[in-house]
Design a protein around this motif. Structure first.
Motif, PDB file in Angstrom:
ATOM      1  N   THR A   1       0.823  -1.210   0.000  1.00  0.00           N
ATOM      2  CA  THR A   1       0.000   0.000   0.000  1.00  0.00           C
ATOM      3  C   THR A   1       0.859   1.262   0.000  1.00  0.00           C
ATOM      4  OG1 THR A   1      -0.190  -0.210   2.421  1.00  0.00           O
ATOM      5  CG2 THR A   1      -2.000  -1.072   1.091  1.00  0.00           C
ATOM      6  N   SER A   2       2.043   1.198   0.608  1.00  0.00           N
ATOM      7  CA  SER A   2       2.950   2.347   0.581  1.00  0.00           C
ATOM      8  C   SER A   2       3.431   2.613  -0.839  1.00  0.00           C
ATOM      9  CB  SER A   2       4.152   2.108   1.505  1.00  0.00           C
ATOM     10  OG  SER A   2       3.749   2.035   2.854  1.00  0.00           O
ATOM     11  N   ILE A   3       3.733   1.546  -1.577  1.00  0.00           N
ATOM     12  CA  ILE A   3       4.133   1.701  -2.974  1.00  0.00           C
ATOM     13  C   ILE A   3       2.982   2.286  -3.792  1.00  0.00           C
ATOM     14  CG2 ILE A   3       4.810   0.450  -5.052  1.00  0.00           C
ATOM     15  CD1 ILE A   3       6.243  -1.550  -3.242  1.00  0.00           C
ATOM     16  N   ALA A   4       1.771   1.772  -3.563  1.00  0.00           N
ATOM     17  CA  ALA A   4       0.600   2.249  -4.305  1.00  0.00           C
ATOM     18  C   ALA A   4       0.293   3.708  -4.003  1.00  0.00           C
ATOM     19  CB  ALA A   4      -0.616   1.380  -3.981  1.00  0.00           C
ATOM     20  N   ALA A   5       0.586   4.142  -2.776  1.00  0.00           N
ATOM     21  CA  ALA A   5       0.295   5.519  -2.366  1.00  0.00           C
ATOM     22  C   ALA A   5       1.457   6.464  -2.647  1.00  0.00           C
ATOM     23  CB  ALA A   5      -0.043   5.564  -0.881  1.00  0.00           C
ATOM     24  N   GLY A   6       2.542   5.936  -3.228  1.00  0.00           N
ATOM     25  CA  GLY A   6       3.698   6.779  -3.527  1.00  0.00           C
ATOM     26  C   GLY A   6       4.504   7.153  -2.309  1.00  0.00           C
ATOM     27  N   LYS A   7       4.441   6.333  -1.251  1.00  0.00           N
ATOM     28  CA  LYS A   7       5.164   6.638  -0.018  1.00  0.00           C
ATOM     29  C   LYS A   7       6.311   5.663   0.229  1.00  0.00           C
ATOM     30  CE  LYS A   7       1.061   8.546   2.278  1.00  0.00           C
ATOM     31  NZ  LYS A   7       0.176   8.449   3.472  1.00  0.00           N
ATOM     32  N   ALA A   8       6.702   4.932  -0.799  1.00  0.00           N
ATOM     33  CA  ALA A   8       7.730   3.913  -0.620  1.00  0.00           C
ATOM     34  C   ALA A   8       9.049   4.505  -0.140  1.00  0.00           C
ATOM     35  CB  ALA A   8       7.923   3.147  -1.929  1.00  0.00           C
ATOM     36  N   LYS A   9       9.395   5.706  -0.605  1.00  0.00           N
ATOM     37  CA  LYS A   9      10.668   6.330  -0.242  1.00  0.00           C
ATOM     38  C   LYS A   9      10.704   6.750   1.223  1.00  0.00           C
ATOM     39  CE  LYS A   9      11.685   8.072  -4.891  1.00  0.00           C
ATOM     40  NZ  LYS A   9      11.988   9.253  -5.719  1.00  0.00           N
ATOM     41  N   GLU A  10       9.541   6.842   1.861  1.00  0.00           N
ATOM     42  CA  GLU A  10       9.484   7.260   3.253  1.00  0.00           C
ATOM     43  C   GLU A  10       9.806   6.123   4.218  1.00  0.00           C
ATOM     44  OE1 GLU A  10       5.718   9.007   4.032  1.00  0.00           O
ATOM     45  OE2 GLU A  10       5.813  10.418   2.350  1.00  0.00           O
ATOM     46  N   LEU A  11       9.822   4.893   3.716  1.00  0.00           N
ATOM     47  CA  LEU A  11      10.045   3.736   4.574  1.00  0.00           C
ATOM     48  C   LEU A  11      11.527   3.517   4.826  1.00  0.00           C
ATOM     49  CD1 LEU A  11       7.465   1.186   3.097  1.00  0.00           C
ATOM     50  CD2 LEU A  11       7.141   2.897   4.890  1.00  0.00           C
ATOM     51  N   ASN A  12      11.853   3.149   6.046  1.00  0.00           N
ATOM     52  CA  ASN A  12      13.224   2.841   6.424  1.00  0.00           C
ATOM     53  C   ASN A  12      13.663   1.541   5.749  1.00  0.00           C
ATOM     54  OD1 ASN A  12      15.389   1.571   8.301  1.00  0.00           O
ATOM     55  ND2 ASN A  12      15.258   3.700   8.996  1.00  0.00           N
ATOM     56  N   TRP A  13      14.952   1.423   5.476  1.00  0.00           N
ATOM     57  CA  TRP A  13      15.444   0.226   4.808  1.00  0.00           C
ATOM     58  C   TRP A  13      15.219  -1.036   5.629  1.00  0.00           C
ATOM     59  CZ3 TRP A  13      19.273  -2.841   6.943  1.00  0.00           C
ATOM     60  CH2 TRP A  13      19.994  -2.282   8.003  1.00  0.00           C
ATOM     61  N   LEU A  14      15.157  -0.871   6.969  1.00  0.00           N
ATOM     62  CA  LEU A  14      14.885  -2.026   7.808  1.00  0.00           C
ATOM     63  C   LEU A  14      13.490  -2.595   7.559  1.00  0.00           C
ATOM     64  CD1 LEU A  14      16.450  -0.953  11.244  1.00  0.00           C
ATOM     65  CD2 LEU A  14      17.241  -2.761   9.704  1.00  0.00           C
ATOM     66  N   VAL A  15      12.565  -1.691   7.193  1.00  0.00           N
ATOM     67  CA  VAL A  15      11.207  -2.143   6.882  1.00  0.00           C
ATOM     68  C   VAL A  15      11.233  -3.070   5.675  1.00  0.00           C
ATOM     69  CG1 VAL A  15       8.901  -1.422   6.162  1.00  0.00           C
ATOM     70  CG2 VAL A  15      10.156  -0.079   7.871  1.00  0.00           C
ATOM     71  N   TRP A  16      12.014  -2.697   4.658  1.00  0.00           N
ATOM     72  CA  TRP A  16      12.102  -3.519   3.446  1.00  0.00           C
ATOM     73  C   TRP A  16      12.775  -4.852   3.736  1.00  0.00           C
ATOM     74  CZ3 TRP A  16       8.908  -2.188  -0.063  1.00  0.00           C
ATOM     75  CH2 TRP A  16       8.599  -0.834  -0.275  1.00  0.00           C
ATOM     76  N   VAL A  17      13.749  -4.855   4.645  1.00  0.00           N
ATOM     77  CA  VAL A  17      14.385  -6.112   5.039  1.00  0.00           C
ATOM     78  C   VAL A  17      13.364  -7.034   5.703  1.00  0.00           C
ATOM     79  CG1 VAL A  17      16.109  -7.169   6.557  1.00  0.00           C
ATOM     80  CG2 VAL A  17      16.682  -5.101   5.270  1.00  0.00           C
ATOM     81  N   MET A  18      12.547  -6.445   6.599  1.00  0.00           N
ATOM     82  CA  MET A  18      11.535  -7.233   7.277  1.00  0.00           C
ATOM     83  C   MET A  18      10.478  -7.737   6.305  1.00  0.00           C
ATOM     84  SD  MET A  18      12.594  -7.499  10.271  1.00  0.00           S
ATOM     85  CE  MET A  18      11.192  -8.531  10.644  1.00  0.00           C
ATOM     86  N   VAL A  19      10.115  -6.899   5.349  1.00  0.00           N
ATOM     87  CA  VAL A  19       9.132  -7.319   4.344  1.00  0.00           C
ATOM     88  C   VAL A  19       9.664  -8.503   3.547  1.00  0.00           C
ATOM     89  CG1 VAL A  19       7.963  -6.644   2.204  1.00  0.00           C
ATOM     90  CG2 VAL A  19       8.013  -5.075   4.155  1.00  0.00           C
ATOM     91  N   LEU A  20      10.938  -8.444   3.174  1.00  0.00           N
ATOM     92  CA  LEU A  20      11.554  -9.549   2.436  1.00  0.00           C
ATOM     93  C   LEU A  20      11.533 -10.830   3.256  1.00  0.00           C
ATOM     94  CD1 LEU A  20      13.106 -10.608  -0.004  1.00  0.00           C
ATOM     95  CD2 LEU A  20      15.223  -9.805   1.073  1.00  0.00           C
ATOM     96  N   VAL A  21      11.866 -10.708   4.542  1.00  0.00           N
ATOM     97  CA  VAL A  21      11.848 -11.872   5.435  1.00  0.00           C
ATOM     98  C   VAL A  21      10.442 -12.444   5.536  1.00  0.00           C
ATOM     99  CG1 VAL A  21      12.164 -12.633   7.821  1.00  0.00           C
ATOM    100  CG2 VAL A  21      13.841 -11.111   6.765  1.00  0.00           C
ATOM    101  N   PHE A  22       9.451 -11.563   5.669  1.00  0.00           N
ATOM    102  CA  PHE A  22       8.065 -12.017   5.789  1.00  0.00           C
ATOM    103  C   PHE A  22       7.579 -12.685   4.506  1.00  0.00           C
ATOM    104  CE2 PHE A  22       7.537  -8.669   9.210  1.00  0.00           C
ATOM    105  CZ  PHE A  22       7.436  -9.601  10.231  1.00  0.00           C
ATOM    106  N   VAL A  23       7.965 -12.147   3.370  1.00  0.00           N
ATOM    107  CA  VAL A  23       7.568 -12.744   2.088  1.00  0.00           C
ATOM    108  C   VAL A  23       8.142 -14.151   1.961  1.00  0.00           C
ATOM    109  CG1 VAL A  23       7.847 -12.597  -0.411  1.00  0.00           C
ATOM    110  CG2 VAL A  23       7.214 -10.562   0.887  1.00  0.00           C
ATOM    111  N   ILE A  24       9.414 -14.286   2.306  1.00  0.00           N
ATOM    112  CA  ILE A  24      10.050 -15.604   2.262  1.00  0.00           C
ATOM    113  C   ILE A  24       9.351 -16.562   3.216  1.00  0.00           C
ATOM    114  CG2 ILE A  24      12.178 -16.878   2.755  1.00  0.00           C
ATOM    115  CD1 ILE A  24      13.741 -14.419   1.883  1.00  0.00           C
ATOM    116  N   TYR A  25       9.038 -16.072   4.418  1.00  0.00           N
ATOM    117  CA  TYR A  25       8.380 -16.914   5.424  1.00  0.00           C
ATOM    118  C   TYR A  25       6.985 -17.345   4.977  1.00  0.00           C
ATOM    119  CZ  TYR A  25       6.509 -18.411   9.923  1.00  0.00           C
ATOM    120  OH  TYR A  25       5.940 -19.132  10.932  1.00  0.00           O
TER     121      TYR A  25
END
Length: 235
Positions: A206-230
């Motif tokens: 939803t952050s990507i869809a709302a154009g707010k992806a750049k506002e997210l910390n890189w740790l958030v993306w790491v966690m998202v990757l971990v969750f996707v894999i899980y």
């Protein structure tokens, strides 16, 4: 300790009130698998990661709302003393594994005691002592307290946890959609950690869809990757 009426079991007066026949068959059983598990390092890493993931996010998803209900969470969303709570939870998990009991961890049922005013360590000590005393009355006397009795306490827990939703920014669709997905998946999967996982993934999408992806910390993306894999690769 009951007699059947149709398809329903009704509680009856216990034949004995004190029991000392404790089951210690699982004491130290955790050590029996060390020889096999260390022979396969990839499986060991997989198991450790899975257990760490589930335990960490189950505990986080429980402690934060409980700390918020106690008033221990500041304006930045940080809980005072959360490190000691995690340490206590980790040590309890280790001791529980050694003794062969079910997982010892923080439970949302504590919201009931917090709602009644129990917000210090003394509450946990008294509760622990009462659980220790209850061992000699289980399963004889405690069998009288069926699911119909405990259901009322669980309803109160649900109410106290839902009260925390007033803190959600309902005008932010990114936040709202993530909260909704977290709640609904917790209910459907009966798992706090899986609910958090789906909430994280929804937050990123939803952050990507709302154009707010750049506002997210890189740790958030790491966690998202971990969750996707899980979630999608069965870890």
């Amino acid at each position: 300790c009951g007699f059947g009426v149709g398809d329903m079991a009704m509680p009856s007066v216990p034949t004995q009130f004190i029991s000392t026949s404790f089951d210690t068959s699982l004491f130290g059983a955790f050590a029996s698998g060390f020889g096999q598990i260390f022979s396969n390092i990839p499986d060991l890493i997989l198991i450790l990661f899975s257990l760490l993931f589930v335990t960490f996010f189950d505990t986080t998803g429980t402690l934060i709302p409980l700390a918020n209900q106690c008033g221990f969470v500041d304006e930045k969303g940080e809980a005072d003393g959360i490190d000691r709570a995690f340490l206590g939870d980790a040590i309890s998990g280790i001791i529980g594994a050694i003794l062969g009991t079910s997982t010892l961890t923080a439970y949302v049922e504590s919201a009931t005691g917090i709602g009644l005013g129990g917000r210090t360590g003394l509450t946990a000590i008294v509760t622990g002592i009462l659980f220790l005393v209850s061992l000699i009355f289980a399963p004889t006397v405690l069998a009288l307290f069926t699911s119909s009795v405990t259901a009322a306490a669980l309803v109160i827990v649900g109410i106290l946890m839902m009260v925390q939703l007033k803190e959600v920014d309902w005008d932010d669709m990114v936040v709202v959609s993530s909260v909704f997905m977290t709640i609904i998946m917790m209910l459907l999967t009966y798992s706090i950690s899986l609910g958090i996982a789906f909430g994280f993934v929804t937050y990123a999408i939803t952050s990507i869809a709302a154009g707010k992806a750049k506002e997210l910390n890189w740790l958030v993306w790491v966690m998202v990757l971990v969750f996707v894999i899980y979630l999608f690769f069965g870890l």
